[in-house]
Motif scaffolding. Structure first.
Motif, PDB file in Angstrom:
ATOM      1  N   GLN A 149     -42.796  54.903   9.522  1.00 51.97           N
ATOM      2  CA  GLN A 149     -41.984  53.948  10.280  1.00 51.97           C
ATOM      3  C   GLN A 149     -42.331  52.483  10.033  1.00 51.97           C
ATOM      4  O   GLN A 149     -41.781  51.610  10.709  1.00 51.97           O
ATOM      5  N   ILE A 150     -43.246  52.175   9.117  1.00 50.21           N
ATOM      6  CA  ILE A 150     -43.452  50.771   8.741  1.00 50.21           C
ATOM      7  C   ILE A 150     -42.542  50.490   7.555  1.00 50.21           C
ATOM      8  O   ILE A 150     -42.677  51.127   6.504  1.00 50.21           O
ATOM      9  N   PRO A 151     -41.592  49.576   7.675  1.00 48.35           N
ATOM     10  CA  PRO A 151     -40.623  49.345   6.601  1.00 48.35           C
ATOM     11  C   PRO A 151     -41.301  48.945   5.290  1.00 48.35           C
ATOM     12  O   PRO A 151     -42.281  48.186   5.289  1.00 48.35           O
ATOM     13  N   THR A 152     -40.780  49.448   4.196  1.00 46.37           N
ATOM     14  CA  THR A 152     -41.337  49.085   2.886  1.00 46.37           C
ATOM     15  C   THR A 152     -41.165  47.591   2.615  1.00 46.37           C
ATOM     16  O   THR A 152     -41.984  46.996   1.904  1.00 46.37           O
ATOM     17  N   THR A 153     -40.118  46.991   3.179  1.00 43.71           N
ATOM     18  CA  THR A 153     -39.944  45.545   3.009  1.00 43.71           C
ATOM     19  C   THR A 153     -41.083  44.776   3.668  1.00 43.71           C
ATOM     20  O   THR A 153     -41.589  43.791   3.105  1.00 43.71           O
ATOM     21  N   LEU A 154     -41.501  45.217   4.860  1.00 44.90           N
ATOM     22  CA  LEU A 154     -42.612  44.568   5.542  1.00 44.90           C
ATOM     23  C   LEU A 154     -43.911  44.778   4.775  1.00 44.90           C
ATOM     24  O   LEU A 154     -44.733  43.855   4.667  1.00 44.90           O
ATOM     25  N   MET A 155     -44.105  45.959   4.216  1.00 39.75           N
ATOM     26  CA  MET A 155     -45.304  46.225   3.424  1.00 39.75           C
ATOM     27  C   MET A 155     -45.356  45.296   2.211  1.00 39.75           C
ATOM     28  O   MET A 155     -46.414  44.742   1.883  1.00 39.75           O
ATOM     29  N   ALA A 156     -44.211  45.097   1.544  1.00 37.70           N
ATOM     30  CA  ALA A 156     -44.158  44.225   0.371  1.00 37.70           C
ATOM     31  C   ALA A 156     -44.402  42.766   0.761  1.00 37.70           C
ATOM     32  O   ALA A 156     -45.120  42.030   0.069  1.00 37.70           O
ATOM     33  N   GLU A 157     -43.816  42.349   1.879  1.00 38.19           N
ATOM     34  CA  GLU A 157     -44.011  40.978   2.346  1.00 38.19           C
ATOM     35  C   GLU A 157     -45.478  40.731   2.692  1.00 38.19           C
ATOM     36  O   GLU A 157     -46.038  39.671   2.385  1.00 38.19           O
ATOM     37  N   MET A 158     -46.094  41.706   3.352  1.00 36.15           N
ATOM     38  CA  MET A 158     -47.491  41.561   3.737  1.00 36.15           C
ATOM     39  C   MET A 158     -48.387  41.479   2.499  1.00 36.15           C
ATOM     40  O   MET A 158     -49.323  40.669   2.444  1.00 36.15           O
ATOM     41  N   LYS A 159     -48.107  42.286   1.497  1.00 36.31           N
ATOM     42  CA  LYS A 159     -48.916  42.230   0.279  1.00 36.31           C
ATOM     43  C   LYS A 159     -48.820  40.854  -0.364  1.00 36.31           C
ATOM     44  O   LYS A 159     -49.813  40.294  -0.842  1.00 36.31           O
ATOM     45  N   SER A 160     -47.626  40.287  -0.390  1.00 36.73           N
ATOM     46  CA  SER A 160     -47.441  38.954  -0.968  1.00 36.73           C
ATOM     47  C   SER A 160     -48.216  37.904  -0.189  1.00 36.73           C
ATOM     48  O   SER A 160     -48.856  37.020  -0.773  1.00 36.73           O
ATOM     49  N   VAL A 192     -50.901  38.447   1.685  1.00 42.71           N
ATOM     50  CA  VAL A 192     -52.323  38.716   1.453  1.00 42.71           C
ATOM     51  C   VAL A 192     -52.775  38.099   0.130  1.00 42.71           C
ATOM     52  O   VAL A 192     -53.832  37.449   0.049  1.00 42.71           O
ATOM     53  N   ARG A 193     -51.984  38.296  -0.909  1.00 47.22           N
ATOM     54  CA  ARG A 193     -52.337  37.736  -2.226  1.00 47.22           C
ATOM     55  C   ARG A 193     -52.453  36.214  -2.137  1.00 47.22           C
ATOM     56  O   ARG A 193     -53.405  35.617  -2.677  1.00 47.22           O
ATOM     57  N   SER A 194     -51.521  35.564  -1.436  1.00 49.22           N
ATOM     58  CA  SER A 194     -51.566  34.102  -1.334  1.00 49.22           C
ATOM     59  C   SER A 194     -52.777  33.638  -0.525  1.00 49.22           C
ATOM     60  O   SER A 194     -53.392  32.618  -0.855  1.00 49.22           O
ATOM     61  N   LEU A 195     -53.150  34.375   0.537  1.00 49.63           N
ATOM     62  CA  LEU A 195     -54.316  33.998   1.327  1.00 49.63           C
ATOM     63  C   LEU A 195     -55.608  34.132   0.524  1.00 49.63           C
ATOM     64  O   LEU A 195     -56.509  33.293   0.624  1.00 49.63           O
ATOM     65  N   ASP A 203     -55.894  33.786  -2.574  1.00 53.95           N
ATOM     66  CA  ASP A 203     -55.895  32.778  -3.640  1.00 53.95           C
ATOM     67  C   ASP A 203     -56.181  31.382  -3.103  1.00 53.95           C
ATOM     68  O   ASP A 203     -56.178  30.411  -3.866  1.00 53.95           O
ATOM     69  N   LEU A 204     -56.430  31.258  -1.799  1.00 54.12           N
ATOM     70  CA  LEU A 204     -56.734  29.964  -1.196  1.00 54.12           C
ATOM     71  C   LEU A 204     -58.074  29.431  -1.722  1.00 54.12           C
ATOM     72  O   LEU A 204     -58.929  30.193  -2.184  1.00 54.12           O
ATOM     73  N   PRO A 205     -58.280  28.124  -1.630  1.00 54.24           N
ATOM     74  CA  PRO A 205     -59.585  27.563  -2.012  1.00 54.24           C
ATOM     75  C   PRO A 205     -60.717  28.165  -1.177  1.00 54.24           C
ATOM     76  O   PRO A 205     -60.528  28.516  -0.013  1.00 54.24           O
ATOM     77  N   MET A 206     -61.882  28.253  -1.772  1.00 55.50           N
ATOM     78  CA  MET A 206     -63.035  28.861  -1.118  1.00 55.50           C
ATOM     79  C   MET A 206     -63.358  28.214   0.220  1.00 55.50           C
ATOM     80  O   MET A 206     -63.700  28.893   1.196  1.00 55.50           O
ATOM     81  N   GLU A 207     -63.209  26.887   0.320  1.00 54.11           N
ATOM     82  CA  GLU A 207     -63.586  26.218   1.559  1.00 54.11           C
ATOM     83  C   GLU A 207     -62.684  26.631   2.719  1.00 54.11           C
ATOM     84  O   GLU A 207     -63.114  26.628   3.879  1.00 54.11           O
ATOM     85  N   ILE A 208     -61.441  27.007   2.442  1.00 54.31           N
ATOM     86  CA  ILE A 208     -60.551  27.494   3.500  1.00 54.31           C
ATOM     87  C   ILE A 208     -60.890  28.940   3.846  1.00 54.31           C
ATOM     88  O   ILE A 208     -60.978  29.303   5.030  1.00 54.31           O
ATOM     89  N   LYS A 209     -61.117  29.782   2.844  1.00 53.77           N
ATOM     90  CA  LYS A 209     -61.446  31.185   3.112  1.00 53.77           C
ATOM     91  C   LYS A 209     -62.730  31.311   3.929  1.00 53.77           C
ATOM     92  O   LYS A 209     -62.847  32.200   4.781  1.00 53.77           O
ATOM     93  N   ARG A 210     -63.671  30.418   3.712  1.00 54.94           N
ATOM     94  CA  ARG A 210     -64.939  30.492   4.444  1.00 54.94           C
ATOM     95  C   ARG A 210     -64.787  30.135   5.924  1.00 54.94           C
ATOM     96  O   ARG A 210     -65.710  30.339   6.711  1.00 54.94           O
ATOM     97  N   CYS A 241     -54.917  33.499  11.735  1.00 49.02           N
ATOM     98  CA  CYS A 241     -53.919  32.726  10.998  1.00 49.02           C
ATOM     99  C   CYS A 241     -54.254  31.243  11.001  1.00 49.02           C
ATOM    100  O   CYS A 241     -54.101  30.553   9.981  1.00 49.02           O
ATOM    101  N   THR A 242     -54.738  30.738  12.137  1.00 46.05           N
ATOM    102  CA  THR A 242     -55.086  29.326  12.242  1.00 46.05           C
ATOM    103  C   THR A 242     -56.270  28.982  11.346  1.00 46.05           C
ATOM    104  O   THR A 242     -56.293  27.920  10.699  1.00 46.05           O
ATOM    105  N   GLN A 243     -57.262  29.873  11.275  1.00 49.88           N
ATOM    106  CA  GLN A 243     -58.423  29.647  10.415  1.00 49.88           C
ATOM    107  C   GLN A 243     -57.999  29.386   8.971  1.00 49.88           C
ATOM    108  O   GLN A 243     -58.612  28.588   8.260  1.00 49.88           O
ATOM    109  N   LEU A 244     -56.929  30.059   8.538  1.00 45.71           N
ATOM    110  CA  LEU A 244     -56.519  30.016   7.133  1.00 45.71           C
ATOM    111  C   LEU A 244     -55.307  29.122   6.891  1.00 45.71           C
ATOM    112  O   LEU A 244     -54.702  29.169   5.817  1.00 45.71           O
ATOM    113  N   ASP A 245     -54.961  28.306   7.888  1.00 41.67           N
ATOM    114  CA  ASP A 245     -53.812  27.399   7.756  1.00 41.67           C
ATOM    115  C   ASP A 245     -52.553  28.147   7.348  1.00 41.67           C
ATOM    116  O   ASP A 245     -51.775  27.681   6.496  1.00 41.67           O
ATOM    117  N   ALA A 246     -52.329  29.329   7.933  1.00 44.60           N
ATOM    118  CA  ALA A 246     -51.156  30.125   7.575  1.00 44.60           C
ATOM    119  C   ALA A 246     -49.875  29.381   7.933  1.00 44.60           C
ATOM    120  O   ALA A 246     -49.787  28.721   8.965  1.00 44.60           O
TER     121      ALA A 246
END
Length: 299
Positions: A36-47, A49-52, A54-61, A100-105
């Protein structure tokens, strides 16, 4: 002999409870379809996640730990190809927004993370309920248990093919729901019977469930806490998204009375999840061996 992990139709568990319990007993892992989790939502979430990742190290920390291992994990000497971001207490909307706020989402990223988090948390609660009923128990197994969220990136290159992305381990909690990469394999689980590692090939649109150490304690040794690892098979980035159902926050985990009788004595002493997690960290026993320290024969 089958070397493929079981596939469970989540909408048919009620009519086939032995199939779910058998998968937990024999494999300690299974794929679920019709979740029951839509495949569209799964694809959006993966995208997202990949962008997060790829953030600079100082933001990820900025992704802070609440409990050990719940925040950002950088590549290390032991796992040089892996890094991950974490969120403790996925069931709390405040914790999700703080992550989300920690990572400037962005607003879109925040909305996607929120929708996915709610969906996968609801799924975890549904699996807990169905698992309890399959064991003949009338209870909601995971209600109120804290859950941890980890989003993972493996930076595989031509030079690293054949090496380990993550070393052999079991999960410390009860159950993990994994959205593995639908394009890049590498996950392997240990066959309980032979001790050999079996490749878990990607199957788009499905989710993978692994059982951890706490499931073994709760089931009085019946459920298999599956050992697993990630191997580099090709020179590509691999992304995975995992929810960990940990254990009750304030109550000790022990086998329910219905699972213990004169023939099946209690195998493990009751334990708080937090105490068990610290035991694993202090002993560095991360592939299920720490359970031997909880045997009732040791007490």
């Amino acid at each position: 002999m089958s070397t493929s992990i079981p596939v469970i139709d989540l909408q048919e568990i009620s009519s086939e409870p032995p199939k779910l319990v058998q998968a937990c007993d024999e494999w300690g892992c299974f794929r679920i379809i019709n979740h029951q989790i839509p495949t569209t939502l799964m694809a959006e979430m993966k995208s997202v996640v990949r962008s997060l990742l790829d953030l600079p190290m100082e933001i990820k920390r900025r992704n802070r730990e609440v409990i050990a291992g719940s925040g950002y994990v950088a590549p290390s000497k032991g796992n040089p190809l892996y890094e991950g971001l974490g969120l403790y207490d996925l069931g709390s909307i405040e914790a999700v927004h703080d992550f989300c706020t920690q990572l400037d989402a962005s607003p879109y990223q925040r909305e996607t993370i929120t929708r996915y988090s709610q969906s996968v948390h609801d799924l975890a609660m549904e699996i807990g309920s169905k698992l309890a009923k399959s064991m003949g128990l009338d209870k909601d197994l995971f209600m109120g248990w804290p859950c941890q969220f980890r989003i993972n990136k493996y930076s595989f290159t031509t030079e690293t093919i054949g090496s380990s992305g993550v070393q052999i381990h079991t999960d410390s909690g009860f159950l993990t729901i994994l959205q593995d990469d639908e394009n890049v394999g590498g996950l392997e689980v240990m066959d309980k019977r032979s001790g050999a590692f079996v490749a878990v090939d990607p199957l788009p649109g499905t989710l993978l469930v692994n059982l951890g150490d706490i499931a073994t304690v709760w089931s009085n040794g019946r459920f298999y806490n599956v050992k697993h690892r990630v191997q580099c098979k090709e020179a590509r980035i691999r992304i995975s998204i995992a929810l960990f159902v940990l254990g009750p926050k304030e109550e000790a985990v022990e086998a329910p009375p219905e699972l213990v009788d004169s023939e099946d004595r209690r195998l493990y002493v009751p334990v708080l999840f937090e105490d068990y997690r610290k035991l694993r960290l202090s002993t560095r026993l991360r592939a299920g061996e720490a359970l031997s320290l909880l045997h009732t024969t040791n007490s």
